[in-house]
Structures are given as C-alpha cells and as structure tokens.
Design a protein around this motif. Sequence first.
Motif, PDB file in Angstrom:
ATOM      1  N   VAL A 175      -1.087   6.816 -11.971  1.00 21.26           N
ATOM      2  CA  VAL A 175      -0.704   5.619 -11.457  1.00 21.26           C
ATOM      3  C   VAL A 175      -0.316   5.744 -10.149  1.00 21.26           C
ATOM      4  CG1 VAL A 175       1.585   4.217 -11.767  1.00 21.26           C
ATOM      5  CG2 VAL A 175       0.578   5.314 -13.824  1.00 21.26           C
ATOM      6  N   ALA A 176      -0.845   4.748  -9.231  1.00 23.57           N
ATOM      7  CA  ALA A 176      -0.664   4.602  -7.731  1.00 23.57           C
ATOM      8  C   ALA A 176       0.374   3.648  -7.636  1.00 23.57           C
ATOM      9  CB  ALA A 176      -1.862   4.314  -6.968  1.00 23.57           C
ATOM     10  N   SER A 177       1.608   3.888  -7.209  1.00 23.32           N
ATOM     11  CA  SER A 177       2.694   2.748  -6.925  1.00 23.32           C
ATOM     12  C   SER A 177       2.470   2.397  -5.468  1.00 23.32           C
ATOM     13  CB  SER A 177       3.940   3.444  -7.418  1.00 23.32           C
ATOM     14  OG  SER A 177       3.918   3.708  -8.587  1.00 23.32           O
ATOM     15  N   VAL A 178       1.955   1.087  -5.351  1.00 20.62           N
ATOM     16  CA  VAL A 178       1.918   0.668  -4.246  1.00 20.62           C
ATOM     17  C   VAL A 178       2.881  -0.597  -4.041  1.00 20.62           C
ATOM     18  CG1 VAL A 178       0.283  -0.599  -2.536  1.00 20.62           C
ATOM     19  CG2 VAL A 178      -0.497   1.201  -3.981  1.00 20.62           C
ATOM     20  N   ALA A 220     -17.011  -3.793   4.504  1.00 20.76           N
ATOM     21  CA  ALA A 220     -16.472  -2.337   4.500  1.00 20.76           C
ATOM     22  C   ALA A 220     -15.140  -2.128   3.564  1.00 20.76           C
ATOM     23  CB  ALA A 220     -16.294  -1.612   5.611  1.00 20.76           C
ATOM     24  N   SER A 221     -14.411  -3.124   4.059  1.00 15.76           N
ATOM     25  CA  SER A 221     -13.082  -3.102   3.210  1.00 15.76           C
ATOM     26  C   SER A 221     -13.322  -3.567   1.805  1.00 15.76           C
ATOM     27  CB  SER A 221     -11.917  -4.186   4.102  1.00 15.76           C
ATOM     28  OG  SER A 221     -10.804  -4.127   3.134  1.00 15.76           O
ATOM     29  N   ARG A 222     -14.209  -4.561   1.752  1.00 18.45           N
ATOM     30  CA  ARG A 222     -14.547  -5.168   0.140  1.00 18.45           C
ATOM     31  C   ARG A 222     -14.981  -3.891  -0.708  1.00 18.45           C
ATOM     32  NH1 ARG A 222     -11.660  -8.227  -2.263  1.00 18.45           N
ATOM     33  NH2 ARG A 222     -12.802  -8.799  -4.166  1.00 18.45           N
ATOM     34  N   LEU A 282      -5.452   5.723  -0.859  1.00 17.67           N
ATOM     35  CA  LEU A 282      -6.003   5.508  -2.059  1.00 17.67           C
ATOM     36  C   LEU A 282      -7.330   6.247  -2.288  1.00 17.67           C
ATOM     37  CD1 LEU A 282      -4.970   1.898  -3.137  1.00 17.67           C
ATOM     38  CD2 LEU A 282      -4.000   4.064  -4.084  1.00 17.67           C
ATOM     39  N   MET A 283      -8.177   6.096  -1.445  1.00 18.21           N
ATOM     40  CA  MET A 283      -9.247   6.669  -1.394  1.00 18.21           C
ATOM     41  C   MET A 283      -9.276   8.121  -1.186  1.00 18.21           C
ATOM     42  SD  MET A 283     -12.985   6.325  -0.030  1.00 18.21           S
ATOM     43  CE  MET A 283     -14.038   7.573   0.257  1.00 18.21           C
ATOM     44  N   ARG A 305      -4.569   1.182   6.015  1.00 17.74           N
ATOM     45  CA  ARG A 305      -4.276   2.859   5.979  1.00 17.74           C
ATOM     46  C   ARG A 305      -3.727   2.987   4.435  1.00 17.74           C
ATOM     47  NH1 ARG A 305       0.998   3.227   4.646  1.00 17.74           N
ATOM     48  NH2 ARG A 305       2.277   1.334   4.852  1.00 17.74           N
ATOM     49  N   VAL A 306      -3.311   2.037   3.403  1.00 17.91           N
ATOM     50  CA  VAL A 306      -3.114   2.113   2.194  1.00 17.91           C
ATOM     51  C   VAL A 306      -4.301   2.402   1.351  1.00 17.91           C
ATOM     52  CG1 VAL A 306      -2.039   1.204  -0.156  1.00 17.91           C
ATOM     53  CG2 VAL A 306      -0.868   1.254   2.177  1.00 17.91           C
TER      54      VAL A 306
END
Length: 182
Positions: free
Chosen positions: A14-17, A66-68, A133-134, A128-129
């Motif tokens: 789980v990644a809580s964002v 790139a973001s996509r 995550l990466m 940055r998030v």
Amino acid sequence: MATKSFSLNTEPHVASVGETDLLFQPEVMGDEFMDALGELRDVQKAASGVDLEDLQTLDPDALRAASRALRGFLAQLMLPESAALFTSLEVIADGARVATYQDREEAQQHADGIAGAKVQDALRLPDRVLVELMEWVTELYGGGADKRPPTSSSASAPRSRTGGRRGMGVSPSKASTPAAGR
C-alpha cells in the motif's frame, strides 16, 4: 539435506498518497517487472531530448509523455482498481469534470471540442511523488539499489596485509607513550 523456506507476499503493498491508498501487487515476477521497466526506459529515451537547463527549448508534450510513461509503468504493478484511478484522465471545463478517459488522445479530442476545456490527471500528483513511487516499487520488486551481490566491492572483505615484517619505526603518536605488548 538442508531445507530453506521462502515466504511469498500475499497482501498488497500500500502506498498512501495523501488521502488515497494505491494498492500494488503483492509479488511481481522478475520478467514482468523488467518488461515494464524496459517499456518505461524506451519512452524516457525517446523523450531524452529535453534539456532542463535550456527552458527555451522545453517541449511540454515530451515531458507529458515521460510523466504518462511513468504512470503507465507504476500502473502495471498496481491492482486493477488502483491502476484505473492512477491512469485516468479528466476533461475539465468551467471548473467541472465533463468526462473521464484512460486514453490521452481520446481525452484531448473531447477537450478540443469544448471551449476552454483541458485534460488533467484524475489523481493529480507532484512529479516528486511519482519519482518516489518509482524508487519504492523498484526497491520492492527489483531488489533495490542498495542490495548488491556478495561479490561486489562494497561487500568484500578488507584487503589482506602484504607479506613481510611490520615496520619497526616509531609512530609519532606513540613515541611518548609506549604500549605494552606492541
């Protein structure tokens, strides 16, 4: 005979964002992870003509691609519901959501037909998030950058002493206080 047991993760990561929990697959096979990472690198390579030092030539479309691609990479590792949210695009007109899409071109076509409409990610996140995550999933599924094989130089034993006798010279720090047994 020796026996070694290996555990497999069965609960999603789980990644809580903010207030959103993104659920990632409990385990990802190495080839699936490497294929997804390869796809991301291919897109990044295609967009590598972007020079952040020269903002005059900055291509916003290349940065969006790139973001996509990064979102697509992360979504391949998520459970379906989280992936759908993470990759959804919204068409916004007059401050309200008009439609939701998974495909950027379809979303842009819809937005082009509405005066003043724009396309944005349904789950808006700072870059940055996305990068954090990466890094996190790379550590989860790829073994992490800090894990080196035991043969790497940082994990090696210190160098053995060279042969011969130790020097008999007196160290300046030890000259005034001889130590017993040395």
